[in-house]
Design an enzyme around this catalytic site. Sequence first.
Site, short mmCIF file in Angstrom:
data_model
loop_
_atom_site.label_atom_id
_atom_site.label_comp_id
_atom_site.label_asym_id
_atom_site.label_seq_id
_atom_site.Cartn_x
_atom_site.Cartn_y
_atom_site.Cartn_z
N SER A 1 0.83 -1.19 0.00
CA SER A 1 0.00 0.00 0.00
C SER A 1 0.87 1.26 0.00
CB SER A 1 -0.95 -0.06 1.21
OG SER A 1 -1.87 0.98 1.19
N HIS B 1 -2.51 -0.99 -4.28
CA HIS B 1 -3.97 -0.92 -4.38
C HIS B 1 -4.39 0.54 -4.25
CE1 HIS B 1 -4.68 -1.51 0.26
NE2 HIS B 1 -3.93 -0.47 0.00
#
EC number: 3.4.21.92
Length: 196
Positions: free
Chosen positions: A101, A126
């Site tokens: 992330s 993501h």
Amino acid sequence: MPIGVPKVPFRSPGEEDASWVDIYNRLYRERLLFLGQEVDSEISNQLIGLMIYLSIEDDTQDLYLFINSPGGWVIPGVALYDTMQFVQPDVHTICMGSAASMGSFILVGGEITKRLAFPHARVMIHQPAGSFSEVATGEFILEVGELLKLRETLTRVYVQRTGKPVWVVSEDMERDVFMSATEAQAYGIVDLVAVE
């Protein structure tokens, strides 16, 4: 039995006797920085302060940021990324363990050609997430708009720094995409994979 942060001897230039300092303090003096937790305002501000201080102290020596992070808050992560672009010394990023992330966003922010992953490291990208529980409708619309702007910013940076087309990065950010070190190299998030 917890031992706390290990201490190591350090001798300042011009001093005869070494003093004992915690290991991270000693490593910071060698321009080695560590992101080994979730990204939040506290760790982001500490690393930003260190980068700026070390840059002022000597802007000709590179900085090395070791990353093993599950991700974290977007704004503090973007602030850290922006600082990496702002300081004069090149910032090498090294992924050990995982950069997920926001951790992968900081990893890709290292100086191009100076981004490295250890052979068994994992990288995950993501889209940014928000928490919308118990939010009034008007606030919800504002938060969604802000979240879309943040997603656009992150996508633009990944596109610029990996060389991937916008549609590929946008599609990949729709879900959690996990990569090995060699897959992250092929994607353009890192430039090198350390040899085992």
